[in-house]
Design a protein around this motif. Sequence first.
Motif, PDB file in Angstrom:
ATOM      1  N   ASP A 100      -1.466  23.455  21.166  1.00  0.00           N
ATOM      2  CA  ASP A 100      -0.976  23.322  19.792  1.00  0.00           C
ATOM      3  C   ASP A 100      -0.515  24.653  19.210  1.00  0.00           C
ATOM      4  N   GLY A 101      -0.450  25.681  20.028  1.00  0.00           N
ATOM      5  CA  GLY A 101       0.086  26.971  19.582  1.00  0.00           C
ATOM      6  C   GLY A 101      -0.774  27.685  18.551  1.00  0.00           C
ATOM      7  N   ARG A 102      -2.090  27.366  18.487  1.00  0.00           N
ATOM      8  CA  ARG A 102      -2.864  27.925  17.385  1.00  0.00           C
ATOM      9  C   ARG A 102      -3.187  29.407  17.555  1.00  0.00           C
ATOM     10  N   ALA A 103      -2.957  29.983  18.712  1.00  0.00           N
ATOM     11  CA  ALA A 103      -3.126  31.436  18.871  1.00  0.00           C
ATOM     12  C   ALA A 103      -1.760  32.065  19.095  1.00  0.00           C
ATOM     13  N   LYS A 104      -1.519  33.179  18.398  1.00  0.00           N
ATOM     14  CA  LYS A 104      -0.154  33.727  18.462  1.00  0.00           C
ATOM     15  C   LYS A 104       0.108  34.492  19.751  1.00  0.00           C
ATOM     16  N   ASP A 105      -0.948  35.011  20.380  1.00  0.00           N
ATOM     17  CA  ASP A 105      -0.729  35.724  21.643  1.00  0.00           C
ATOM     18  C   ASP A 105      -2.013  35.699  22.480  1.00  0.00           C
ATOM     19  N   THR A 224      -4.376  10.040  20.870  1.00  0.00           N
ATOM     20  CA  THR A 224      -5.451  10.323  19.908  1.00  0.00           C
ATOM     21  C   THR A 224      -5.361  11.771  19.436  1.00  0.00           C
ATOM     22  N   ASP A 225      -4.759  12.608  20.258  1.00  0.00           N
ATOM     23  CA  ASP A 225      -4.619  14.032  19.926  1.00  0.00           C
ATOM     24  C   ASP A 225      -3.360  14.201  19.076  1.00  0.00           C
ATOM     25  N   MET A 226      -3.520  14.766  17.885  1.00  0.00           N
ATOM     26  CA  MET A 226      -2.391  14.910  16.951  1.00  0.00           C
ATOM     27  C   MET A 226      -1.545  16.144  17.266  1.00  0.00           C
ATOM     28  N   GLY A 227      -2.019  16.979  18.202  1.00  0.00           N
ATOM     29  CA  GLY A 227      -1.249  18.170  18.546  1.00  0.00           C
ATOM     30  C   GLY A 227      -1.195  19.151  17.393  1.00  0.00           C
ATOM     31  N   GLU A 235       3.301  16.526   8.284  1.00  0.00           N
ATOM     32  CA  GLU A 235       3.642  15.259   8.934  1.00  0.00           C
ATOM     33  C   GLU A 235       4.618  15.470  10.098  1.00  0.00           C
ATOM     34  N   ARG A 236       5.553  16.367   9.930  1.00  0.00           N
ATOM     35  CA  ARG A 236       6.571  16.568  10.965  1.00  0.00           C
ATOM     36  C   ARG A 236       5.988  17.128  12.271  1.00  0.00           C
ATOM     37  N   ASP A 237       4.745  17.602  12.222  1.00  0.00           N
ATOM     38  CA  ASP A 237       4.133  18.176  13.427  1.00  0.00           C
ATOM     39  C   ASP A 237       3.257  17.188  14.192  1.00  0.00           C
ATOM     40  N   ARG A 238       3.194  15.937  13.712  1.00  0.00           N
ATOM     41  CA  ARG A 238       2.348  14.948  14.385  1.00  0.00           C
ATOM     42  C   ARG A 238       2.831  14.720  15.815  1.00  0.00           C
ATOM     43  N   PHE A 239       1.923  14.817  16.769  1.00  0.00           N
ATOM     44  CA  PHE A 239       2.204  14.634  18.204  1.00  0.00           C
ATOM     45  C   PHE A 239       3.134  15.707  18.777  1.00  0.00           C
ATOM     46  N   PHE A 240       3.286  16.825  18.069  1.00  0.00           N
ATOM     47  CA  PHE A 240       4.048  17.953  18.628  1.00  0.00           C
ATOM     48  C   PHE A 240       3.105  18.841  19.435  1.00  0.00           C
ATOM     49  N   PHE A 241       3.561  19.214  20.619  1.00  0.00           N
ATOM     50  CA  PHE A 241       2.787  20.108  21.486  1.00  0.00           C
ATOM     51  C   PHE A 241       3.703  21.231  21.946  1.00  0.00           C
ATOM     52  N   LYS A 242       3.089  22.318  22.413  1.00  0.00           N
ATOM     53  CA  LYS A 242       3.910  23.356  23.024  1.00  0.00           C
ATOM     54  C   LYS A 242       4.524  22.761  24.285  1.00  0.00           C
TER      55      LYS A 242
END
Length: 306
Positions: A100-105, A224-227, A235-242
């Motif tokens: 989900d890109g939660r860490a920048k590096d 089940t994972d919203m990403g 809302e636009r990020d629902r089910f978005f993954f790297k």
Amino acid sequence: MIRTLMLLCIVTALSLASDHLIAPIPNHLDVDPHKAELGKKLFFDTRLSVDNSIACVSCHHLTEGGDDNLPVSFGVHGHKGTRNAPTVYNAVFDFRQFWDGRAKDLQEQARGPIENPVEMAHHFDRLIPLLQTTDYAPRFQAIYPDGITPTNIANALAEYEKTLITPNAPFDRYLRGDKEAISPQAKVGYTLFKTKGCILCHQGMNIGGSMYNKFGIFVESNLTDMGRFAVTHKERDRFFFKVPSLRNIDKTAPYFHDGHETSLRKAVLTMSEYQLGRKMTQADVDAILAFLHTLDGQLPEGIMPQ
Ligand code: HEC
Ligand code: HEC
């Protein structure tokens, strides 16, 4: 219908101008050798986990694809995680870390697993005093004036991870001008990868790792994972993954963020249907698989600690 037409236009335009969308990875990255050596020691050290049972390498096997080949990972006390372990190989080239890109590096990423309750479940305020009593104390002191801190642990790990790259894949050699480096079938596969539209998302040095996108554009997926939604609550990020890297992809089964797919062939078919809204012939899939096999690079030398 409109979506399909739009996609076709984009794909046609892109396939005409898409040769520069994938670049070879460098054969070598400059690293601080002292920090990288310290980071390597940490990467293999089970003392980073609360019960001395798990190291980074337990879930990121370096002699194989840099992942654990399980659908989801198991941490201390057999705790089951919820996501598939991505490879650490070439992670340095990704624009963000985690599905989900939660860490920048890499440095920001490396703090995560140590304190994650279903991974290493430690706490820095208990881990650091423990490490102070070991030979880590002088080793850190020699490199970092402030000694062992969470930031310095993460910094050393990240420096080491810069050495975990797999250059010189046949496809990299092809991109650098060796037209014989890949088979005729793989060349057909690369053309299909562009004209079918895979390259819309899987692009950049890692053939992925350069953007987020939705899993299930043409087919609703019941995930089940919203990403990324869980990170941004938009809302636009629902089910978005790297978009994951496709380098060494034939070594990192099972596939997708939840590891539900064991077959690379089926993963490609799913992509074609879910992301591009089209079925693929057997011959097309065979060619794309031949192309994907050319993305296996060289593992670094001296992977295991002395
Ligand atoms: C219990 C298994 C486990 C352990 C131990 C573990 N990881 Fe991971 N690692 C994972 C999983 C699962 C993810 C994906 C989690 C997510 O995206 O939410 C991940 C993600 C990563 C990523 C991001 C890769 C990418 O493409 O986004 C890196 C880099 C990484 N780990 C390095 C490390 C380092 C360094 C350590 C040791 C400090 C470590 N891992 C310990 C399972 C593990
Ligand atoms: C619209 C963007 C998009 C397109 C087009 C696309 N992909 Fe993907 N791909 C993704 C995303 C996002 C994921 C991660 C999905 C997940 O796990 O939730 C992914 C995952 C994958 C995986 C699994 C990787 C892994 O490590 O688990 C493979 C293999 C793959 N794609 C191949 C392809 C191929 C081949 C094509 C063309 C037929 C293609 N993709 C087209 C976005 C795309």
